[in-house]
Design an enzyme around this catalytic site. Structure first.
Site, PDB file in Angstrom:
ATOM      1  N   ASN A 178      11.039  25.075  14.046  1.00  0.00           N
ATOM      2  CA  ASN A 178      11.777  23.673  14.622  1.00  0.00           C
ATOM      3  C   ASN A 178      10.849  22.389  13.298  1.00  0.00           C
ATOM      4  O   ASN A 178       9.778  22.666  13.823  1.00  0.00           O
ATOM      5  CB  ASN A 178      10.929  23.441  16.208  1.00  0.00           C
ATOM      6  CG  ASN A 178      11.219  21.939  16.712  1.00  0.00           C
ATOM      7  OD1 ASN A 178      11.736  20.687  15.902  1.00  0.00           O
ATOM      8  ND2 ASN A 178      10.407  21.799  17.554  1.00  0.00           N
ATOM      9  N   TRP A 179      11.319  22.124  12.548  1.00  0.00           N
ATOM     10  CA  TRP A 179      10.754  20.668  10.970  1.00  0.00           C
ATOM     11  C   TRP A 179      10.289  19.883  11.826  1.00  0.00           C
ATOM     12  O   TRP A 179       9.979  19.249  11.198  1.00  0.00           O
ATOM     13  CB  TRP A 179      11.731  21.527  10.322  1.00  0.00           C
ATOM     14  CG  TRP A 179      11.848  22.545   9.409  1.00  0.00           C
ATOM     15  CD1 TRP A 179      11.661  23.805  10.041  1.00  0.00           C
ATOM     16  CD2 TRP A 179      13.132  22.599   8.541  1.00  0.00           C
ATOM     17  NE1 TRP A 179      12.078  24.633   8.905  1.00  0.00           N
ATOM     18  CE2 TRP A 179      12.795  23.136   8.179  1.00  0.00           C
ATOM     19  CE3 TRP A 179      13.506  21.461   7.323  1.00  0.00           C
ATOM     20  CZ2 TRP A 179      13.583  24.530   6.790  1.00  0.00           C
ATOM     21  CZ3 TRP A 179      14.638  21.411   6.123  1.00  0.00           C
ATOM     22  CH2 TRP A 179      14.446  23.052   6.059  1.00  0.00           C
ATOM     23  N   LYS A 180      11.217  19.804  13.304  1.00  0.00           N
ATOM     24  CA  LYS A 180      10.433  18.374  13.878  1.00  0.00           C
ATOM     25  C   LYS A 180      10.374  17.134  12.679  1.00  0.00           C
ATOM     26  O   LYS A 180      11.679  17.668  12.042  1.00  0.00           O
ATOM     27  CB  LYS A 180       8.959  18.293  14.176  1.00  0.00           C
ATOM     28  CG  LYS A 180       8.540  19.463  15.158  1.00  0.00           C
ATOM     29  CD  LYS A 180       7.169  19.623  15.639  1.00  0.00           C
ATOM     30  CE  LYS A 180       6.391  20.449  16.394  1.00  0.00           C
ATOM     31  NZ  LYS A 180       5.776  20.593  17.882  1.00  0.00           N
ATOM     32  N   HIS A 200      12.674  20.065  24.481  1.00  0.00           N
ATOM     33  CA  HIS A 200      11.230  20.060  24.536  1.00  0.00           C
ATOM     34  C   HIS A 200      10.148  19.197  24.463  1.00  0.00           C
ATOM     35  O   HIS A 200      10.909  17.963  25.151  1.00  0.00           O
ATOM     36  CB  HIS A 200      10.983  19.587  22.196  1.00  0.00           C
ATOM     37  CG  HIS A 200      10.378  20.385  21.642  1.00  0.00           C
ATOM     38  ND1 HIS A 200       8.555  19.740  21.326  1.00  0.00           N
ATOM     39  CD2 HIS A 200       9.744  21.841  21.120  1.00  0.00           C
ATOM     40  CE1 HIS A 200       8.139  20.435  20.723  1.00  0.00           C
ATOM     41  NE2 HIS A 200       8.823  21.257  20.069  1.00  0.00           N
ATOM     42  N   GLU A 206       7.999  16.949  23.465  1.00  0.00           N
ATOM     43  CA  GLU A 206       7.880  16.151  22.539  1.00  0.00           C
ATOM     44  C   GLU A 206       8.783  15.352  23.479  1.00  0.00           C
ATOM     45  O   GLU A 206       8.752  14.152  23.507  1.00  0.00           O
ATOM     46  CB  GLU A 206       7.659  16.093  21.147  1.00  0.00           C
ATOM     47  CG  GLU A 206       6.723  16.248  20.750  1.00  0.00           C
ATOM     48  CD  GLU A 206       6.477  17.647  19.438  1.00  0.00           C
ATOM     49  OE1 GLU A 206       7.446  18.049  18.577  1.00  0.00           O
ATOM     50  OE2 GLU A 206       5.198  18.597  19.570  1.00  0.00           O
ATOM     51  N   GLU A 252       7.503  26.854  26.339  1.00  0.00           N
ATOM     52  CA  GLU A 252       6.028  26.811  25.249  1.00  0.00           C
ATOM     53  C   GLU A 252       5.465  25.905  26.584  1.00  0.00           C
ATOM     54  O   GLU A 252       5.588  24.791  26.629  1.00  0.00           O
ATOM     55  CB  GLU A 252       6.328  25.711  24.559  1.00  0.00           C
ATOM     56  CG  GLU A 252       7.750  26.149  23.848  1.00  0.00           C
ATOM     57  CD  GLU A 252       8.261  25.233  22.306  1.00  0.00           C
ATOM     58  OE1 GLU A 252       8.306  26.183  21.452  1.00  0.00           O
ATOM     59  OE2 GLU A 252       8.484  24.015  22.129  1.00  0.00           O
ATOM     60  N   GLY A 283       1.207  22.739  18.906  1.00  0.00           N
ATOM     61  CA  GLY A 283       0.370  22.005  17.874  1.00  0.00           C
ATOM     62  C   GLY A 283      -1.401  21.829  17.447  1.00  0.00           C
ATOM     63  O   GLY A 283      -2.064  21.195  16.910  1.00  0.00           O
ATOM     64  N   SER A 323       1.539  27.176  18.932  1.00  0.00           N
ATOM     65  CA  SER A 323       0.877  28.426  17.983  1.00  0.00           C
ATOM     66  C   SER A 323       1.623  28.796  17.712  1.00  0.00           C
ATOM     67  O   SER A 323       0.447  29.904  17.446  1.00  0.00           O
ATOM     68  CB  SER A 323      -0.767  27.574  18.550  1.00  0.00           C
ATOM     69  OG  SER A 323      -0.764  26.348  18.705  1.00  0.00           O
ATOM     70  N   GLY A 332       6.535  26.092  14.927  1.00  0.00           N
ATOM     71  CA  GLY A 332       6.421  24.328  14.680  1.00  0.00           C
ATOM     72  C   GLY A 332       6.549  23.978  13.790  1.00  0.00           C
ATOM     73  O   GLY A 332       6.676  25.016  11.921  1.00  0.00           O
ATOM     74  N   GLY A 333       4.684  24.508  13.324  1.00  0.00           N
ATOM     75  CA  GLY A 333       3.885  24.106  12.606  1.00  0.00           C
ATOM     76  C   GLY A 333       4.553  25.414  10.990  1.00  0.00           C
ATOM     77  O   GLY A 333       4.642  24.450   9.978  1.00  0.00           O
TER      78      GLY A 333
HETATM   79  C1  PEP Z   1       6.749  23.979  18.676  1.00  0.00           C
HETATM   80  O1  PEP Z   1       7.041  22.372  18.394  1.00  0.00           O
HETATM   81  O2  PEP Z   1       8.216  24.110  19.319  1.00  0.00           O
HETATM   82  C2  PEP Z   1       5.894  24.630  18.848  1.00  0.00           C
HETATM   83  C3  PEP Z   1       5.921  25.030  19.385  1.00  0.00           C
HETATM   84  O3  PEP Z   1       5.187  23.981  17.394  1.00  0.00           O
HETATM   85  P1  PEP Z   1       3.699  24.974  17.152  1.00  0.00           P
HETATM   86  O4  PEP Z   1       4.045  26.513  16.445  1.00  0.00           O
HETATM   87  O5  PEP Z   1       3.643  24.023  15.806  1.00  0.00           O
HETATM   88  O6  PEP Z   1       2.683  24.996  18.252  1.00  0.00           O
END
Ligand code: PEP
Length: 250
Positions: free
Chosen positions: A9-11, A94, A96, A164, A170, A210, A231-232
């Protein structure tokens, strides 16, 4: 046997050059790995361009969101009709989107149905915040999210679920593998209650929060996990490729 699914997930990140470069690097690094389903979810605006390079690879495109109507006066929205030309997957609900854009389970249910009707596989995100965890409300929250966002779907709906925990997204503070396993096992139980054991056993359940190339193996070895939502670490082609490699050999 469910094929492991690794989703990036590049956001709201990358410019057009970076998006192209990241995708080309991933194709170079992991296209040969067939035992893992690899999905990247870039910002909408890059999807058609990336589809051109990805269509001759075995990577898939996903969207980070979508609206539930096919077309009409919905300024700023993107429909499943538009996405289905390019995307096999869509991330829905998600945290967010739930917290920053006030999306609720009722809306996520409409989007889930629209995705399925358009042959796009929804990856529906569920998870508790830190105060819900500390008050022992995790299972309650997740059960309600699942019951409401999966309401009135076909018995054999083709969906994926991502667990999640909001406090792990994040933050660099990933859930312990024990917490992840316990919650994903619970999710499978609720899927059995909503659908049946066949659908529950064939629905991929992902962990997200994470995950990096350093800790991915701890999660991918869990009993009830079928992949990760990243994500990251998905913005770094080396890290994302490494996670896919770990998924392929675990
Ligand atoms: C996400 O945004 O779905 C996510 C899991 O982010 P991160 O891996 O950065 O925690």
């Amino acid at each position: 046997m469910i094929k492991t699914l690794i989703v990036g997930n590049w956001k709201m990140n990358t410019d057009s050059f970076e998006a192209y470069k990241l995708t080309s690097n991933l194709i170079d690094n992991i296209n040969h790995i067939n035992s893992v389903i690899k999905v990247i979810c870039p910002p909408y605006i890059y999807i058609p361009k990336l589809h051109e390079i990805i269509s001759s690879s075995n990577l898939y495109l996903g969207s980070q969101n979508m609206f539930y109507k096919d077309a009409g006066a919905y300024t700023g929205e993107i429909s499943p009709q538009m996405l289905k030309e390019y995307c096999e997957y869509v991330i829905l609900g998600h945290s967010e989107r739930r917290t920053l854009f006030e999306e609720n389970d009722e809306l996520i249910n409409k989007k889930t149905k629209a995705a399925i009707e358009n042959n796009i596989i929804p990856i529906i995100c569920v998870g508790e915040n830190i105060s819900e965890r500390e008050s022992g409300l995790t299972k309650n929250k997740i059960r309600n999210q699942l019951l409401n966002s999966l309401k009135n779907l076909e018995e054999n709906a083709n969906i994926s679920i991502a667990y999640e925990p909001i406090w792990a997204i994040g933050t660099g503070v990933a859930a312990t593998p024990e917490i992840a396993q316990e919650t994903m096992k619970y999710i499978r139980l609720i899927l059995q209650e909503i659908f049946n054991s066949d659908t529950a056993n064939k629905t991929p359940i992902l962990y997200g929060g994470s995950v990096t190339d350093q800790n991915a193996l701890e999660y991918l070895n869990l009993t009830d996990i079928n992949g990760c939502l990243i994500g990251g670490a998905s913005l770094d082609s080396k890290k994302f490729s490494k996670i896919v490699e770990i998924a392929a050999i675990k």
